[in-house]
Write an enzyme that holds these catalytic residues in place. Structure first.
Site, PDB file in Angstrom:
ATOM      1  N   SER A  40      -4.927   5.047   5.436  1.00  0.00           N
ATOM      2  CA  SER A  40      -3.854   4.173   6.028  1.00  0.00           C
ATOM      3  C   SER A  40      -3.912   3.858   7.521  1.00  0.00           C
ATOM      4  O   SER A  40      -4.359   4.735   8.431  1.00  0.00           O
ATOM      5  CB  SER A  40      -2.380   4.824   5.489  1.00  0.00           C
ATOM      6  OG  SER A  40      -1.463   4.194   6.253  1.00  0.00           O
TER       7      SER A  40
ATOM      8  N   CYS B 140       1.079  -8.435   5.308  1.00  0.00           N
ATOM      9  CA  CYS B 140       0.664  -6.816   5.288  1.00  0.00           C
ATOM     10  C   CYS B 140      -0.674  -6.499   4.895  1.00  0.00           C
ATOM     11  O   CYS B 140      -1.680  -7.597   4.961  1.00  0.00           O
ATOM     12  CB  CYS B 140       1.638  -6.526   3.984  1.00  0.00           C
ATOM     13  SG  CYS B 140       3.287  -6.143   4.656  1.00  0.00           S
TER      14      CYS B 140
ATOM     15  N   LYS C 179      -3.548  -5.988   3.068  1.00  0.00           N
ATOM     16  CA  LYS C 179      -4.717  -6.934   2.201  1.00  0.00           C
ATOM     17  C   LYS C 179      -4.647  -8.424   2.201  1.00  0.00           C
ATOM     18  O   LYS C 179      -5.533  -9.091   2.250  1.00  0.00           O
ATOM     19  CB  LYS C 179      -4.960  -6.521   0.949  1.00  0.00           C
ATOM     20  CG  LYS C 179      -5.414  -4.823   0.828  1.00  0.00           C
ATOM     21  CD  LYS C 179      -6.171  -4.382   1.716  1.00  0.00           C
ATOM     22  CE  LYS C 179      -6.226  -2.801   1.919  1.00  0.00           C
ATOM     23  NZ  LYS C 179      -5.020  -2.135   2.438  1.00  0.00           N
TER      24      LYS C 179
ATOM     25  N   CYS D 254       5.499  -2.554   8.231  1.00  0.00           N
ATOM     26  CA  CYS D 254       5.764  -1.261   8.974  1.00  0.00           C
ATOM     27  C   CYS D 254       5.432  -1.197  10.323  1.00  0.00           C
ATOM     28  O   CYS D 254       4.556  -1.999  11.017  1.00  0.00           O
ATOM     29  CB  CYS D 254       4.975  -0.117   8.295  1.00  0.00           C
ATOM     30  SG  CYS D 254       5.581   0.224   6.514  1.00  0.00           S
TER      31      CYS D 254
ATOM     32  N   ASP E 176       0.830  -1.107  -0.099  1.00  0.00           N
ATOM     33  CA  ASP E 176      -0.032   0.054   0.133  1.00  0.00           C
ATOM     34  C   ASP E 176       0.698   1.373   0.086  1.00  0.00           C
ATOM     35  O   ASP E 176       0.418   2.154  -0.345  1.00  0.00           O
ATOM     36  CB  ASP E 176      -0.691   0.011   1.186  1.00  0.00           C
ATOM     37  CG  ASP E 176      -2.086  -0.837   1.245  1.00  0.00           C
ATOM     38  OD1 ASP E 176      -2.085  -1.809   0.265  1.00  0.00           O
ATOM     39  OD2 ASP E 176      -3.065  -0.603   1.578  1.00  0.00           O
TER      40      ASP E 176
END
EC number: 4.2.1.9
Length: 615
Positions: free
Chosen positions: A515, A122, A124, A193, A81
């Site tokens: 996000s 991550c 999705k 992240c 993303d």
């Protein structure tokens, strides 16, 4: 007792051809009596959260085979993303969730696999695999790639992450050298992240749902301890197969583990830790696959009684996922919630007969088990790397301070209402969501002037051109599941508002989404979306809008007659953006838009429409 599903393709004279092909993959006579375990990996070199997963499938496979199963690995797609953000690539992010779910279903059903190990990480990928698992309802366990270490630089006193790099880049007062230093330092290792963004939020929720091992959401990707999660997942899935196929114990099936009460537990955790608003979207979608009546009404009820026990970046700069792990990880948050009477603890998990047993074993404040304490001392090494299990650094001590530490007790909560809220009003009749954990308390009630943008791109241009002023409520519409299509994330607009010094002076409302890195008064998922006739499409520049988080309301301050008149006018014009958008909508995206529901339904396919089209 149920037969192995794989028996369909491995037994009987008429399956000689199929067995010949199975043999060509390496199977022997004795293997046709064993369960076939599908290992759904998601390795890709495009995504730092997945770049280290190449060998993880075979790591699990070897353990599956030692435990008496047959392992067969395949890969799904995975979209980053952060890399897809800020351009038309973001149109593909949310639709990729449905593609991932379908691809897992296709592979597992086409080859009659008996169980699944989902190797995700991550944004999705975990939701897509979760949707598929609940759709298929065969034994499953999740094991993710783990969080990235937080970045370090001499230019900042706190750990860095992706959002820091984006904010500093938009700050016109920052030198090119400073921007470059942040860019090089923000994402130092493999892994998802480092803050409580969507990826880590979802991996934490798999623990609360009972479908993953303790530590799945918090153990760093780089730490050697994480290898044990993969090995244990391989052993556990074979045991789950034995319980279901040999002992006729259907309590181990995902729909019986991740039932309504488990979804309440997951949402309770999400609210308590101030997770990404995207998790609401994904939990709603997963609940539909499980045929569970779990919707925004339930989330709204929970949000009013669950306190916020954990604050992590982007909601606070002090803590990242490595700090959550040091404080005992997700099972320590669950332990605090359980002591507050806020959890259903009588539910089964893939690793314990009940969640209560799991908490007793894994909550660092309840157990004296030195192995558990050692596990949660696993910390960052501060060495840039793309290699999993490459370091074994440990903290000298645990963070068990429940008054002022990373994880708080109910009595010492950051706030007595949790980190997520659902708002309703004439501008969002079916609801919208806000991450209150990232909103300064001084603007929990905010009245402002609407500043309309008909796309994320025009909003970004407007913000950077100083068209947005203090007191404005930025409204970005026609960015929902249908209208986008694809329901883009709005991290750039929120980051640029912060870089312009407007983080506490403006609000943002959209039928798109945010996000997990978003903070500030950012309200998304407005339902119905503009493209589906939602009232967000009726707002005009300069209109007064009132946001009232304590009372869970959001309203356009015009009377009903004016609203009705605008709706009649818009019906004649059609529900589409006024301005033309230079946006290429491909056949694949059109197919998604045709069937997409609004965010209050999880942006899943409209099954009622599908049933009409294909009875």
């Amino acid at each position: 007792m149920p037969d192995y599903r794989s028996k369909t393709s491995t037994h009987g004279r008429n399956m000689a051809g199929a067995r010949a092909l199975w043999r060509a993959t390496g199977m022997k006579d004795e293997d046709f009596k064993k369960p076939i375990i599908a290992i759904a990996n998601s390795f890709t070199q495009f995504v730092p959260g997945h770049v280290h997963l190449k060998d993880m499938g075979q790591l699990v496979a070897r353990e599956v085979e030692r435990a008496g199963g047959v392992a067969k690995e395949f890969n799904t797609i995975a979209v980053d993303d952060g890399i897809a953000m800020g351009h038309d690539g973001m149109l593909y992010s949310l639709p990729s969730r449905e593609i991932i779910a379908d691809s897992v279903e296709y592979m597992v059903n086409a080859h009659c696999a008996d169980a699944i190990v989902c190797i995700s990480n991550c944004d999705k990928i975990t939701p897509g695999m979760l949707m598929a698992s609940l759709r298929l309802n065969i034994p499953v366990i999740f094991v993710s790639g783990g969080p990235m270490e937080a970045g370090k630089t001499k230019l900042a006193s706190h750990g860095l992450d992706l959002v820091d790099a984006m904010v500093i880049a938009a700050d016109s007062t920052a030198s090119d050298e400073k921007v470059a230093e942040y860019e090089r330092s923000a994402c130092p290792t493999c892994g998802s992240c480092s803050g409580m963004f969507t990826a880590n939020s979802m991996n934490c929720l798999t623990e609360a749902l009972g479908l993953a091992l303790p530590g799945n959401g918090s153990a760093l990707a780089t730490h050697s301890d994480r290898e044990q999660l993969f090995l244990q997942a391989g052993r556990t899935i074979v045991d789950l197969c034995r319980q279901y196929y040999k002992e006729n114990d259907d309590s181990v099936l995902p729909r019986n583990i991740a039932n309504f009460k488990a979804f309440e537990n997951a949402m309770t955790l999400d609210i308590a830790m101030g997770g990404s608003t995207n998790t609401i979207l994904h939990l709603l979608a997963a609940a539909q696959e499980a045929e569970i009546d779990f919707d925004l009404r339930h989330i709204d009820r929970l949000s009013r009684k669950v306190p916020q026990l954990c604050k992590v970046a982007p909601n606070i700069q002090k803590y990242h996922m490595e700090d959550v792990h040091r404080a005992g990880g997700i099972f320590s948050i669950l332990g605090e919630l359980a002591r507050g009477g806020l959890l259903h603890t009588d539910l089964p998990t893939v690793h314990s007969k009940t969640l209560a047993e799991g908490i007793a074993k894994w909550d660092i404040t309840q157990t004296d088990d030195e192995a558990v304490h050692t596990f949660f001392k696993a910390g960052p090494a501060g060495i840039p790397t793309q290699t999993a299990f490459s370091q074994s650094t440990r903290w000298d001590s645990l963070d068990d301070d429940r008054e002022n530490g990373c994880i708080r007790s109910v009595e010492h909560a950051y706030s007595q209402e949790g980190g997520l809220a659902v708002l309703y009003g004439n501008i969002a009749l079916d609801g919208c969501v806000v991450k209150t954990a990232g909103v300064d308390e001084s603007i929990h009630v905010f009245e402002g002037n609407a500043k309309i943008f008909e796309s994320q791109d025009s909003a970004v241009r407007g913000i950077l051109a100083d068209e947005v002023k203090a007191g404005d409520i930025v409204i970005i519409r026609y960015e929902g599941p249908k209208g986008g299509p694809g329901m883009q994330e709005m991290l750039y607009p929120t980051s640029y508002l912060k870089s312009k010094g407007l983080g506490k002076d403006c609000a943002l409302l959209t039928d798109g989404r945010f996000s997990g890195g978003t903070s500030g008064l950012s309200i998304g998922h407005a339902s119905p979306e503009a493209a589906a006739g939602g009232a967000i499409g009726l707002v005009r520049d300069g209109d007064k809008v009132l946001i009232d988080i304590p009372n869970r309301s959001i309203n356009l301050l015009i009377d009903d007659a004016e609203m009705a008149e605008r709706r009649t006018e818009q019906d004649k014009k059609g529900w589409k953006p006024v301005e033309s958008r230079p946006r290429k909508v491909t056949t694949a995206l059109k197919a998604y838009a045709l069937l997409a529901t609004s965010a209050d339904k999880g942006a899943v396919r409209d099954k009622a429409l599908l049933d009409k089209l294909v009875p």
